[in-house]
Design a protein around this motif. Structure first.
Motif, mmCIF file in Angstrom:
data_model
loop_
_atom_site.group_PDB
_atom_site.id
_atom_site.type_symbol
_atom_site.label_atom_id
_atom_site.label_comp_id
_atom_site.label_asym_id
_atom_site.label_seq_id
_atom_site.Cartn_x
_atom_site.Cartn_y
_atom_site.Cartn_z
ATOM 1 N N ASP A 67 0.847 -1.188 0.000
ATOM 2 C CA ASP A 67 0.000 0.000 0.000
ATOM 3 C C ASP A 67 0.883 1.239 0.000
ATOM 4 O OD1 ASP A 67 -2.279 -1.549 0.130
ATOM 5 O OD2 ASP A 67 -2.377 -1.476 2.312
ATOM 6 N N ILE A 68 0.524 2.198 -0.821
ATOM 7 C CA ILE A 68 1.196 3.495 -0.833
ATOM 8 C C ILE A 68 0.286 4.442 -0.057
ATOM 9 C CG2 ILE A 68 2.085 5.371 -2.243
ATOM 10 C CD1 ILE A 68 2.271 3.301 -4.553
ATOM 11 N N VAL A 69 0.800 4.990 1.049
ATOM 12 C CA VAL A 69 0.012 5.873 1.904
ATOM 13 C C VAL A 69 0.793 7.166 2.134
ATOM 14 C CG1 VAL A 69 -1.175 3.987 3.062
ATOM 15 C CG2 VAL A 69 0.941 4.848 4.008
ATOM 16 N N SER A 70 0.114 8.134 2.677
ATOM 17 C CA SER A 70 0.755 9.386 3.072
ATOM 18 C C SER A 70 0.320 9.688 4.502
ATOM 19 C CB SER A 70 0.338 10.517 2.137
ATOM 20 O OG SER A 70 0.960 11.716 2.534
ATOM 21 N N GLU A 71 1.210 9.414 5.441
ATOM 22 C CA GLU A 71 0.920 9.619 6.854
ATOM 23 C C GLU A 71 1.992 10.500 7.466
ATOM 24 O OE1 GLU A 71 1.026 5.600 8.220
ATOM 25 O OE2 GLU A 71 -1.058 5.222 7.668
ATOM 26 N N THR A 72 1.603 11.234 8.492
ATOM 27 C CA THR A 72 2.530 12.080 9.219
ATOM 28 C C THR A 72 2.437 11.716 10.693
ATOM 29 O OG1 THR A 72 2.110 13.837 7.632
ATOM 30 C CG2 THR A 72 3.201 14.462 9.649
ATOM 31 N N ASP A 73 3.588 11.525 11.321
ATOM 32 C CA ASP A 73 3.618 11.237 12.746
ATOM 33 C C ASP A 73 3.428 12.558 13.490
ATOM 34 O OD1 ASP A 73 3.945 10.263 15.249
ATOM 35 O OD2 ASP A 73 5.996 9.529 14.961
ATOM 36 N N LEU A 74 2.205 12.802 13.967
ATOM 37 C CA LEU A 74 1.865 14.082 14.571
ATOM 38 C C LEU A 74 2.571 14.311 15.909
ATOM 39 C CD1 LEU A 74 -1.906 14.343 13.640
ATOM 40 C CD2 LEU A 74 0.050 15.420 12.546
ATOM 41 N N GLU A 75 2.969 13.251 16.596
ATOM 42 C CA GLU A 75 3.740 13.425 17.834
ATOM 43 C C GLU A 75 5.121 13.988 17.523
ATOM 44 O OE1 GLU A 75 2.883 13.228 21.097
ATOM 45 O OE2 GLU A 75 0.899 13.078 20.197
ATOM 46 N N GLU A 76 5.721 13.530 16.443
ATOM 47 C CA GLU A 76 7.015 14.073 16.031
ATOM 48 C C GLU A 76 6.867 15.524 15.578
ATOM 49 O OE1 GLU A 76 10.012 12.891 16.431
ATOM 50 O OE2 GLU A 76 9.284 11.009 17.255
ATOM 51 N N VAL A 77 5.745 15.853 14.961
ATOM 52 C CA VAL A 77 5.495 17.245 14.564
ATOM 53 C C VAL A 77 5.394 18.121 15.809
ATOM 54 C CG1 VAL A 77 3.846 18.801 13.464
ATOM 55 C CG2 VAL A 77 4.388 16.633 12.393
ATOM 56 N N ARG A 78 4.690 17.635 16.833
ATOM 57 C CA ARG A 78 4.568 18.388 18.087
ATOM 58 C C ARG A 78 5.942 18.584 18.731
ATOM 59 N NH1 ARG A 78 4.444 17.200 23.253
ATOM 60 N NH2 ARG A 78 4.334 14.966 22.875
ATOM 61 N N ASN A 79 6.774 17.545 18.705
ATOM 62 C CA ASN A 79 8.126 17.672 19.247
ATOM 63 C C ASN A 79 8.944 18.682 18.456
ATOM 64 O OD1 ASN A 79 7.590 15.748 21.203
ATOM 65 N ND2 ASN A 79 8.386 14.067 19.969
ATOM 66 N N ALA A 80 8.784 18.696 17.146
ATOM 67 C CA ALA A 80 9.505 19.655 16.306
ATOM 68 C C ALA A 80 9.050 21.081 16.609
ATOM 69 C CB ALA A 80 9.299 19.331 14.830
ATOM 70 N N VAL A 81 7.754 21.274 16.860
ATOM 71 C CA VAL A 81 7.234 22.602 17.209
ATOM 72 C C VAL A 81 7.815 23.060 18.548
ATOM 73 C CG1 VAL A 81 5.135 23.857 17.859
ATOM 74 C CG2 VAL A 81 5.140 22.418 15.837
#
Length: 160
Positions: free
Chosen positions: A5-19
């Motif tokens: 399967d080709i999907v497009s997901e973002t790890d939102l916890e990592e985004v929060r850590n980056a913020v």
């Protein structure tokens, strides 16, 4: 029959850590001393606030570099238009989840255009690729990485 399967997901916890890391970086940078600038995390959006348009552009670059450090693809980031209210500027950054219908059609068209011995089918917000050999699926992965599409893709559910 091998499939993936080709999907497009973002790890939102990592985004929060980056913020959070970007907020810490703002507090230590010399060019942001005495300036009201901040990142606000409201799942799945980030709001950038600063006193000028130029500072917003610098903050976007800071956020992009922090995302890269946290192994989040910066292609998932969608930057809105800057808006001014009084002396403060704000910018909305959203993160793409799932493959939209028109992007999925582009992916399927790209795969079929290469004449690989695979079948690609759109299933909701993902694309299922099946083939006779595992090497064909890996060729599809290489093809999508080489094609400069404006979205990040992950490959899941790889079955042999």
């Amino acid at each position: 029959m091998p499939s993936m399967d080709i999907v497009s997901e973002t790890d939102l916890e990592e985004v929060r850590n980056a913020v959070d890391n970007a907020n810490r970086e703002i507090s230590t940078r010399f060019d942001f001393r005495g300036v009201e600038a901040s990142f606000e995390w409201k799942k799945p959006n980030v709001t950038l606030k600063a006193e000028g348009d130029f500072q917003l552009k610098q903050m976007c670059d800071m956020l992009r570099s922090q995302l890269t450090k946290r192994n989040v693809d910066a292609k998932a980031m969608s930057i809105g238009d800057a808006s001014a209210t009084g002396k403060n500027w704000s910018l909305q950054v959203t993160f793409k989840e799932g493959i939209e219908q028109d992007m999925a059609k582009k992916v399927v068209k790209l795969i079929k255009g290469e004449k690989l011995k695979v079948q690609a089918a759109i299933q909701g917000e993902q694309v299922r690729v099946t083939g006779k050999k595992r090497d064909d699926l890996q060729a599809v992965m290489r093809l999508l990485k080489a094609a400069e599409l404006e979205q990040s893709f992950q490959y899941t559910n790889f079955k042999d």
